[in-house]
Design an enzyme around this catalytic site. Structure first.
Site, short mmCIF file in Angstrom:
data_model
loop_
_atom_site.label_atom_id
_atom_site.label_comp_id
_atom_site.label_asym_id
_atom_site.label_seq_id
_atom_site.Cartn_x
_atom_site.Cartn_y
_atom_site.Cartn_z
N ARG A 70 73.11 60.08 75.70
CA ARG A 70 72.82 61.47 75.85
C ARG A 70 72.07 61.95 74.49
NH1 ARG A 70 77.08 59.60 78.76
NH2 ARG A 70 77.96 60.83 80.67
N GLY A 123 73.17 52.02 84.73
CA GLY A 123 73.47 53.29 85.69
C GLY A 123 73.50 54.57 85.12
N GLN A 148 78.98 60.33 85.24
CA GLN A 148 77.57 60.26 85.60
C GLN A 148 77.05 61.36 86.71
OE1 GLN A 148 76.66 55.84 86.49
NE2 GLN A 148 77.33 55.42 84.25
N ASP A 163 85.85 51.67 82.08
CA ASP A 163 84.99 50.46 81.96
C ASP A 163 85.92 49.20 81.13
OD1 ASP A 163 82.84 51.64 82.62
OD2 ASP A 163 82.17 52.68 80.81
N LYS A 222 80.32 48.92 89.95
CA LYS A 222 79.81 48.93 88.71
C LYS A 222 78.69 47.78 88.59
CE LYS A 222 82.43 52.27 87.21
NZ LYS A 222 81.79 53.12 86.47
C1 S3P Z 1 79.37 56.74 82.00
C2 S3P Z 1 80.29 57.07 83.05
C3 S3P Z 1 81.02 55.89 83.66
C4 S3P Z 1 81.02 54.50 83.11
C5 S3P Z 1 79.70 54.29 82.33
C6 S3P Z 1 79.34 55.27 81.55
C7 S3P Z 1 78.67 57.56 81.34
O1 S3P Z 1 80.48 55.87 85.18
O2 S3P Z 1 81.68 53.69 84.21
O3 S3P Z 1 79.73 52.95 81.80
O4 S3P Z 1 78.06 57.37 80.03
O5 S3P Z 1 78.68 58.72 81.94
P1 S3P Z 1 80.70 56.57 86.04
O6 S3P Z 1 80.66 57.97 85.74
O7 S3P Z 1 79.93 56.28 87.29
O8 S3P Z 1 82.35 56.35 86.42
#
Ligand code: S3P
Length: 439
Positions: free
Chosen positions: A32, A100, A175, A321, A348
Site C-alpha cells: 500500500r 493476490g 483486498q 494468514d 489463498k
Molecule cells: C491482505 C488481505 C488478506 C490476506 C492477504 C493480504 C491485504 O486477503 O490474506 O495475505 O493486504 O489486504 P483477503 O482480503 O482476500 O482475505
C-alpha cells in the site's frame, strides 16, 4: 546417484529457540505504501519496506506505469509520486507474480485511471478468484475482462469515469474492500464499504496519512472522489504474519524463550495471539508503542503446553494468514481443535485447508476436513515428506512442525517463501531451529 532438489528443505527437531530477532517488514503495508506514494504529489520515503518478491513486483509495476522509485539500500524506497492522474500507459502486461494483494488492489486502483492495461500473474495467482473485485468495480462503471471462470489475466479498459457505490462484500476481505476504496478515489461521488466482519484497515489508515479525507471505523469505510494525495514518509513495522511462525515454534519447543522485535500488532492482525492465549500460550507484549502510525510491540514468547480449542469465529478474519502456523499449534496441543467458518482458506495461495490436512496426515496426525474448516486430533508428530504446493506459508508452517517431530521432515517446493519472507531459513537457524536447504 541421488538427485536432490534445490527447492527443498530438510528440518528436524530442535532444542530451545532463544535470542532476539526482527522479521522483515509488513507485506500488506509495503504494497500500500508503494501504491499511495506513487499516486501522491511529491516524494515519499518508505522505511522497513519488505524486500519480498510480492512487494518488489508492485514496485516494478509502478515503474512500468511511469513512477520513479529509488532503492538506496535494502528496506528503503524513495517514491517520486506522479499525482492521482499522472500514471502512464504501460507498454507490456503488469506482472503481479504470486501476489493476490497486488492484483486485487491494483485492479481497483487502475480501474478509473483511463488507461488500458493487462494484469497477469504466476500459475497460483492465475487460479485465484477475481470476480470478487471485478463485479463491484463493474457496478462503478469499470470495464474489466477476466479469463474464463473469473481468473487472471485481467484486461482493464480505459473508461471516461467511475461512479461511487455503496457496497457490502459477500466475504470478509481487505483486498476486496481496498480495491473498491481505491477505485473510489477516481469516482464521482461517495464510495462506502460495509464489511460482514472487520478486516485489516491499512488502506483506510494510509489514505488518511496521505491526506485523503476518509471516515472509517471497524467494518465501515467511506470516502469521496476528487481529492489529491500528499506525499508522506512511511515506517513499516515487522510483519505479524511472518512473526507468527516463530511465535508458534517458540510456544511448541520446550525451554524456548524468544524475543520478536517491533512486530505490528494492529488489532485486525493479531487474532492468533488471542486464540493461542486461550489455548494456554505465554506471549507477553513489551514496550507497546506507536511507530509510523501503527501499534508495534516486542513480543516475548515462552514455551507453553497448549490445549485444543473451538476457534471463535470472531477471530478468524484477524488471523486469516496465520492458519497454516495455527494448524501446527493445534496438532501439538492436548485435545482436539475444531475450525469452522474459514472457507476463504481454500482460495489463498493454495487450498490451505487441504494442504495442511494432507501435510499433517503425512506426519501422523488425524485431520478431518470440512468445506469451511477442519478438526485436528493431535498425536506425536513423525518425520515425513511434505509438498508445500508452492505456498510460502505452508512451507514455513511445516518447518515449524518439524521442530517437534520424531524424525526428519523434508519440505518440497519452498522457493515461494521469498515472496513474503526472504531469509526465513537463515533467520530460523539463528534461533536454534533445525532447518537447512537440500541441494
Ligand atoms: C491482505 C488481505 C488478506 C490476506 C492477504 C493480504 C491485504 O486477503 O490474506 O495475505 O493486504 O489486504 P483477503 O482480503 O482476500 O482475505
Amino acid at each position: 546417484m541421488t538427485i536432490t532438489s534445490p527447492k527443498s528443505w530438510i528440518a528436524g527437531s530442535s532444542g530451545p529457540l532463544t535470542g532476539e530477532l526482527t522479521v522483515p517488514g509488513d507485506k500488506s503495508i509495503s504494497h500500500r505504501a508503494i501504491m499511495l506514494a506513487a499516486l501522491a504529489d511529491g516524494s515519499s520515503r518508505i522505511k522497513g519496506f519488505l524486500e519480498g518478491e510480492d512487494t518488489r513486483a508492485t514496485a516494478a509495476i509502478f515503474r512500468q506505469l511511469g513512477v520513479r522509485i529509488e532503492g538506496p539500500r535494502p528496506g528503503v524506497r524513495i517514491v517520486h509520486g506522479v499525482g492521482i492522474d499522472g500514471l502512464r500507459v504501460p507498454d507490456a502486461p503488469l506482472n503481479c507474480g504470486n501476489s493476490g494483494t497486488a492484483m486485487r488492489l491494483l485492479t481497483g486502483l487502475l480501474a478509473g485511471q483511463r488507461i488500458d492495461c493487462m494484469l497477469a500473474g504466476d500459475a497460483s495467482l492465475t487460479r485465484r478468484p477475481m470476480r470478487r473485485v471485478v463485479e463491484p468495480l463493474a457496478r462503478m462503471g469499470a470495464r474489466i475482462d477476466t479469463g474464463s471462470d473469473g481468473v487472471p489475466p485481467l484486461r482493464i479498459h480505459a473508461v471516461p469515469s467511475l461512479q461511487g457505490i455503496d457496497f457490502t462484500p459477500p466475504m470478509a476481505s481487505a483486498q476486496v474492500k481496498s480495491a473498491v476504496l481505491l477505485a473510489g478515489l477516481r469516482a464521482r461521488g461517495t464510495t462506502c464499504v460495509h464489511e460482514p466482519q472487520p478486516t485489516r484497515d491499512y488502506t483506510e489508515r494510509m489514505l488518511a496519512a496521505f491526506g485523503w479525507p476518509i471516515d472509517f471505523a471497524p467494518g465501515h469505510a467511506r470516502l469521496d472522489g476528487g481529492h489529491r494525495l500528499r506525499a508522506t514518509d512511511v515506517d513499516v513495522p515487522a510483519d505479524f504474519s511472518s512473526a507468527a511462525f516463530f511465535i508458534v515454534a517458540a510456544t511448541l519447543v520446550p525451554g524456548s524463550s524468544l524475543l520478536l522485535r517491533r512486530v505490528g500488532i494492529n488489532s485486525r492482525r493479531v487474532g492468533l495471539l488471542h486464540v493461542l492465549r486461550q489455548m494456554g500460550a505465554d506471549i507477553e507484549e513489551q514496550a507497546v508503542r506507536v511507530q509510523g502510525g501503527e501499534p508495534v510491540a516486542d513480543l516475548r514468547v515462552r514455551h507453553a503446553q497448549l490445549r485444543g480449542i473451538d476457534v471463535p469465529h470472531a477471530h478468524i478474519a484477524d488471523m486469516i494468514d496465520e492458519f497454516p502456523a495455527f494448524f501446527v499449534a493445534a496438532a501439538c496441543a492436548e485435545g482436539s481443535t475444531v475450525l469452522t467458518g474459514a472457507a476463504e482458506l481454500r482460495v489463498k495461495e493454495s487450498d490451505r485447508i487441504a494442504a495442511m490436512a494432507t501435510g499433517l496426515r503425512a506426519l501422523g496426525v488425524a485431520v478431518e476436513e470440512s468445506p469451511d474448516g477442519a478438526c485436528i486430533h493431535p498425536s506425536p508428530l513423525q518425520g515425513g515428506r511434505i509438498d508445500s504446493l508452492g505456498d510460502h506459508r505452508i512451507a514455513m508452517a511445516f518447518a515449524v512442525a518439524a521442530q517437534c517431530a520424531n524424525g526428519a521432515v523434508r519440505i518440497d517446493d519452498v522457493d515461494n517463501v521469498a515472496t513474503s519472507f526472504p531469509g526465513f531459513a537463515e533467520l530460523a537457524a539463528s534461533t536454534g531451529m533445525q532447518l537447512r536447504r537440500l541441494g
